[in-house]
Design a protein around this motif. Structure first.
Motif, PDB file in Angstrom:
ATOM      1  N   GLY A  55       0.845  -1.187   0.000  1.00 60.44           N
ATOM      2  CA  GLY A  55       0.000   0.000   0.000  1.00 60.44           C
ATOM      3  C   GLY A  55       0.880   1.236   0.000  1.00 60.44           C
ATOM      4  O   GLY A  55       1.998   1.232  -0.523  1.00 60.44           O
ATOM      5  N   LYS A  56       0.403   2.311   0.604  1.00 57.94           N
ATOM      6  CA  LYS A  56       1.202   3.530   0.699  1.00 57.94           C
ATOM      7  C   LYS A  56       2.381   3.314   1.662  1.00 57.94           C
ATOM      8  O   LYS A  56       2.244   2.624   2.677  1.00 57.94           O
ATOM      9  CB  LYS A  56       0.343   4.687   1.212  1.00 57.94           C
ATOM     10  CG  LYS A  56      -0.905   4.975   0.391  1.00 57.94           C
ATOM     11  CD  LYS A  56      -0.558   5.502  -0.975  1.00 57.94           C
ATOM     12  CE  LYS A  56      -1.771   6.046  -1.708  1.00 57.94           C
ATOM     13  NZ  LYS A  56      -2.863   5.085  -1.864  1.00 57.94           N
ATOM     14  N   VAL A  57       3.519   3.904   1.328  1.00 54.01           N
ATOM     15  CA  VAL A  57       4.675   3.895   2.224  1.00 54.01           C
ATOM     16  C   VAL A  57       4.813   5.303   2.784  1.00 54.01           C
ATOM     17  O   VAL A  57       4.916   6.278   2.026  1.00 54.01           O
ATOM     18  CB  VAL A  57       5.960   3.469   1.490  1.00 54.01           C
ATOM     19  CG1 VAL A  57       7.163   3.550   2.429  1.00 54.01           C
ATOM     20  CG2 VAL A  57       5.811   2.051   0.944  1.00 54.01           C
ATOM     21  N   GLY A  58       4.778   5.399   4.105  1.00 51.98           N
ATOM     22  CA  GLY A  58       4.759   6.698   4.749  1.00 51.98           C
ATOM     23  C   GLY A  58       6.067   7.446   4.677  1.00 51.98           C
ATOM     24  O   GLY A  58       7.124   6.889   4.369  1.00 51.98           O
ATOM     25  N   ILE A  59       5.990   8.730   5.000  1.00 53.55           N
ATOM     26  CA  ILE A  59       7.169   9.572   5.045  1.00 53.55           C
ATOM     27  C   ILE A  59       8.144   9.073   6.102  1.00 53.55           C
ATOM     28  O   ILE A  59       9.347   9.350   6.041  1.00 53.55           O
ATOM     29  CB  ILE A  59       6.744  11.039   5.305  1.00 53.55           C
ATOM     30  CG1 ILE A  59       7.871  11.997   4.955  1.00 53.55           C
ATOM     31  CG2 ILE A  59       6.249  11.216   6.735  1.00 53.55           C
ATOM     32  CD1 ILE A  59       7.438  13.446   4.914  1.00 53.55           C
ATOM     33  N   ASN A  60       7.636   8.320   7.054  1.00 54.49           N
ATOM     34  CA  ASN A  60       8.452   7.698   8.105  1.00 54.49           C
ATOM     35  C   ASN A  60       8.739   6.228   7.800  1.00 54.49           C
ATOM     36  O   ASN A  60       9.104   5.466   8.695  1.00 54.49           O
ATOM     37  CB  ASN A  60       7.763   7.834   9.455  1.00 54.49           C
ATOM     38  CG  ASN A  60       6.359   7.250   9.449  1.00 54.49           C
ATOM     39  OD1 ASN A  60       5.852   6.814   8.403  1.00 54.49           O
ATOM     40  ND2 ASN A  60       5.715   7.229  10.609  1.00 54.49           N
ATOM     41  N   GLN A  61       8.506   5.825   6.557  1.00 51.88           N
ATOM     42  CA  GLN A  61       8.725   4.452   6.078  1.00 51.88           C
ATOM     43  C   GLN A  61       7.736   3.428   6.647  1.00 51.88           C
ATOM     44  O   GLN A  61       7.933   2.224   6.530  1.00 51.88           O
ATOM     45  CB  GLN A  61      10.164   3.987   6.361  1.00 51.88           C
ATOM     46  CG  GLN A  61      11.227   4.841   5.670  1.00 51.88           C
ATOM     47  CD  GLN A  61      11.005   4.924   4.159  1.00 51.88           C
ATOM     48  OE1 GLN A  61      10.925   3.905   3.475  1.00 51.88           O
ATOM     49  NE2 GLN A  61      10.894   6.148   3.648  1.00 51.88           N
ATOM     50  N   HIS A 128      -8.106   1.903   5.005  1.00 49.85           N
ATOM     51  CA  HIS A 128      -6.937   2.317   4.226  1.00 49.85           C
ATOM     52  C   HIS A 128      -6.267   3.524   4.877  1.00 49.85           C
ATOM     53  O   HIS A 128      -6.802   4.117   5.817  1.00 49.85           O
ATOM     54  CB  HIS A 128      -7.354   2.670   2.800  1.00 49.85           C
ATOM     55  CG  HIS A 128      -7.709   1.489   1.961  1.00 49.85           C
ATOM     56  ND1 HIS A 128      -6.823   0.897   1.095  1.00 49.85           N
ATOM     57  CD2 HIS A 128      -8.862   0.780   1.868  1.00 49.85           C
ATOM     58  CE1 HIS A 128      -7.407  -0.124   0.493  1.00 49.85           C
ATOM     59  NE2 HIS A 128      -8.651  -0.220   0.949  1.00 49.85           N
ATOM     60  N   GLN A 129      -5.101   3.883   4.322  1.00 49.81           N
ATOM     61  CA  GLN A 129      -4.402   5.114   4.681  1.00 49.81           C
ATOM     62  C   GLN A 129      -4.141   5.885   3.399  1.00 49.81           C
ATOM     63  O   GLN A 129      -3.936   5.295   2.336  1.00 49.81           O
ATOM     64  CB  GLN A 129      -3.078   4.816   5.402  1.00 49.81           C
ATOM     65  CG  GLN A 129      -3.177   3.812   6.532  1.00 49.81           C
ATOM     66  CD  GLN A 129      -4.206   4.167   7.583  1.00 49.81           C
ATOM     67  OE1 GLN A 129      -4.269   5.328   8.009  1.00 49.81           O
ATOM     68  NE2 GLN A 129      -5.004   3.194   8.015  1.00 49.81           N
ATOM     69  N   ASN A 130      -4.131   7.187   3.511  1.00 48.84           N
ATOM     70  CA  ASN A 130      -4.025   8.057   2.339  1.00 48.84           C
ATOM     71  C   ASN A 130      -2.614   8.605   2.167  1.00 48.84           C
ATOM     72  O   ASN A 130      -1.756   8.445   3.043  1.00 48.84           O
ATOM     73  CB  ASN A 130      -5.016   9.220   2.480  1.00 48.84           C
ATOM     74  CG  ASN A 130      -5.687   9.565   1.180  1.00 48.84           C
ATOM     75  OD1 ASN A 130      -5.121   9.364   0.108  1.00 48.84           O
ATOM     76  ND2 ASN A 130      -6.900  10.088   1.266  1.00 48.84           N
ATOM     77  N   SER A 131      -2.402   9.255   1.030  1.00 48.95           N
ATOM     78  CA  SER A 131      -1.120   9.897   0.753  1.00 48.95           C
ATOM     79  C   SER A 131      -1.341  10.989  -0.294  1.00 48.95           C
ATOM     80  O   SER A 131      -2.250  10.888  -1.127  1.00 48.95           O
ATOM     81  CB  SER A 131      -0.104   8.868   0.236  1.00 48.95           C
ATOM     82  OG  SER A 131       1.161   9.475   0.041  1.00 48.95           O
ATOM     83  N   TYR A 132      -0.503  12.039  -0.239  1.00 49.34           N
ATOM     84  CA  TYR A 132      -0.641  13.143  -1.178  1.00 49.34           C
ATOM     85  C   TYR A 132       0.717  13.812  -1.346  1.00 49.34           C
ATOM     86  O   TYR A 132       1.577  13.748  -0.458  1.00 49.34           O
ATOM     87  CB  TYR A 132      -1.676  14.141  -0.641  1.00 49.34           C
ATOM     88  CG  TYR A 132      -2.187  15.123  -1.660  1.00 49.34           C
ATOM     89  CD1 TYR A 132      -2.867  14.686  -2.792  1.00 49.34           C
ATOM     90  CD2 TYR A 132      -1.993  16.494  -1.479  1.00 49.34           C
ATOM     91  CE1 TYR A 132      -3.343  15.592  -3.732  1.00 49.34           C
ATOM     92  CE2 TYR A 132      -2.471  17.407  -2.400  1.00 49.34           C
ATOM     93  CZ  TYR A 132      -3.141  16.944  -3.535  1.00 49.34           C
ATOM     94  OH  TYR A 132      -3.609  17.846  -4.468  1.00 49.34           O
ATOM     95  N   HIS A 133       0.900  14.471  -2.501  1.00 51.37           N
ATOM     96  CA  HIS A 133       2.203  15.075  -2.780  1.00 51.37           C
ATOM     97  C   HIS A 133       2.490  16.270  -1.876  1.00 51.37           C
ATOM     98  O   HIS A 133       3.647  16.644  -1.663  1.00 51.37           O
ATOM     99  CB  HIS A 133       2.296  15.495  -4.256  1.00 51.37           C
ATOM    100  CG  HIS A 133       1.273  16.502  -4.671  1.00 51.37           C
ATOM    101  ND1 HIS A 133       1.402  17.845  -4.422  1.00 51.37           N
ATOM    102  CD2 HIS A 133       0.083  16.342  -5.310  1.00 51.37           C
ATOM    103  CE1 HIS A 133       0.352  18.488  -4.902  1.00 51.37           C
ATOM    104  NE2 HIS A 133      -0.464  17.605  -5.451  1.00 51.37           N
ATOM    105  N   ASP A 134       1.440  16.883  -1.334  1.00 47.20           N
ATOM    106  CA  ASP A 134       1.606  18.003  -0.410  1.00 47.20           C
ATOM    107  C   ASP A 134       1.590  17.459   1.019  1.00 47.20           C
ATOM    108  O   ASP A 134       0.552  17.005   1.501  1.00 47.20           O
ATOM    109  CB  ASP A 134       0.475  19.005  -0.615  1.00 47.20           C
ATOM    110  CG  ASP A 134       0.591  20.226   0.296  1.00 47.20           C
ATOM    111  OD1 ASP A 134       1.479  20.236   1.176  1.00 47.20           O
ATOM    112  OD2 ASP A 134      -0.211  21.153   0.136  1.00 47.20           O
ATOM    113  N   PRO A 135       2.720  17.501   1.738  1.00 50.40           N
ATOM    114  CA  PRO A 135       2.780  16.903   3.074  1.00 50.40           C
ATOM    115  C   PRO A 135       1.944  17.623   4.127  1.00 50.40           C
ATOM    116  O   PRO A 135       1.762  17.101   5.234  1.00 50.40           O
ATOM    117  CB  PRO A 135       4.268  16.968   3.424  1.00 50.40           C
ATOM    118  CG  PRO A 135       4.804  18.086   2.591  1.00 50.40           C
ATOM    119  CD  PRO A 135       4.009  18.054   1.325  1.00 50.40           C
TER     120      PRO A 135
END
Length: 236
Positions: A55-61, A128-135
Motif C-alpha cells: 500500500g502507501k509507504v509513509g514519510i516515516n517508512q 486504508h491510509q491516504n497519501s498526497y504530494h503536499d505533506p
C-alpha cells in the motif's frame, strides 16, 4: 349426525388429555418462552493491501498494509464485544490473489469482493491510509459509491465519528464512482481513509497503538450509530 358427535367427542378427549399431561409435567408451556432472538448483524471489515502489496509507504517508512490490519483487528474486537458478527477479509499479512494469477492486484480485489458478497452483510468497511504530494494535507476521510444512499449515510456517520477524534479535520464524506470495491459489491461499502502517511505528524500518530485504538473506537462508534439509526428508520 353421528360424525358430528364423534368429532365433538374427539375434541373433548384431546382437551382432557392435554390438561392431564400438562398437570403431570409431561407437557409444559413455559411462561417465559419467546420467539428466538434475531441473528446479530453481520459486518465485513476489509483490511486493505497485504503480502507483496504494502500500500502507501509513509514519510516515516511506515507501511499502510500493517496499519490497516492493526486498526482492523482492534475494530473487530470492539464490534464483537458489542454483539456484531464480524467477517475479516484478511487477518494476516497476506495477499488474497490465488497463486499464478495473471494480475495479482485485480485477483486480490476480486477475492475481497467475493468475500463481501458471500457474507450477506449489512455493509462493509474497507480500511486504508491516504497519501498526497503536499505533506501539509491531513485528516481522515470516508468514501462511498455516489449512487448509493445507504453508502452515503454510512460514510457520513463514520465521518462524523472520525471528526470527534480529529476535531480540526475539515474533510467530508465523498462520493466516488471508480473504486473497484465500490463498483463490484452488492451491499453498501465505504472506504475509510484513516489519515495521510505523507503528513509527518499524522504518519507518526498512525503507527502508535494509542492512536490506532482511537481510530478503531471512532469507527466502532460510527458503525453502531449507523445500525441503531437504520433500525429506528431515522436515516429515511
Amino acid at each position: 349426525m353421528r360424525k358430528k358427535h364423534a368429532d365433538l367427542f374427539l375434541g373433548i378427549f384431546m382437551l382432557l388429555l392435554f390438561a392431564l399431561l400438562a398437570d403431570r409435567g409431561v407437557l409444559r408451556v413455559s411462561e417465559t418462552s419467546a420467539l428466538p432472538e434475531s441473528a446479530p448483524p453481520v459486518v465485513v471489515i476489509d483490511s486493505g493491501h497485504g503480502g507483496d502489496d504494502p500500500g502507501k509507504v509513509g514519510i516515516n517508512q511506515s507501511r499502510e498494509k500493517e496499519i490497516n490490519l492493526a486498526i482492523a483487528k482492534k475494530l473487530e474486537q470492539r464490534l464483537t464485544e458489542n454483539g456484531i458478527t464480524v467477517i475479516m477479509t484478511r487477518e494476516t499479512d497476506e495477499d488474497l490473489s490465488p497463486p499464478g494469477a495473471a494480475s495479482q492486484k485485480a485477483a486480490d480485489l476480486s477475492e475481497r469482493c467475493r468475500i463481501i458478497n458471500e457474507a450477506h452483510a449489512l455493509f462493509a468497511v474497507s480500511i486504508h491510509q491516504n497519501s498526497y504530494h503536499d505533506p501539509s494535507v491531513s485528516g481522515p476521510q470516508v468514501f462511498y459509491y455516489k449512487n448509493s444512499p445507504e453508502g452515503k449515510f454510512l460514510a457520513e456517520t463514520l465521518q462524523a465519528a472520525f471528526d470527534a477524534v480529529t476535531e480540526k479535520n475539515t474533510r467530508k464524506a465523498k462520493g466516488n464512482d471508480n473504486y473497484y470495491l465500490l463498483l463490484n459489491t452488492e451491499c453498501p461499502v465505504v472506504i475509510a481513509e484513516c489519515g495521510f502517511l505523507s503528513n509527518p505528524e499524522e504518519a507518526e500518530k498512525l503507527i502508535t497503538e494509542e492512536y490506532q485504538d482511537a481510530v478503531a473506537r471512532a469507527l466502532c462508534e460510527g458503525i453502531l450509530s449507523y445500525i441503531d439509526q437504520t433500525n429506528s428508520g431515522s436515516n429515511r
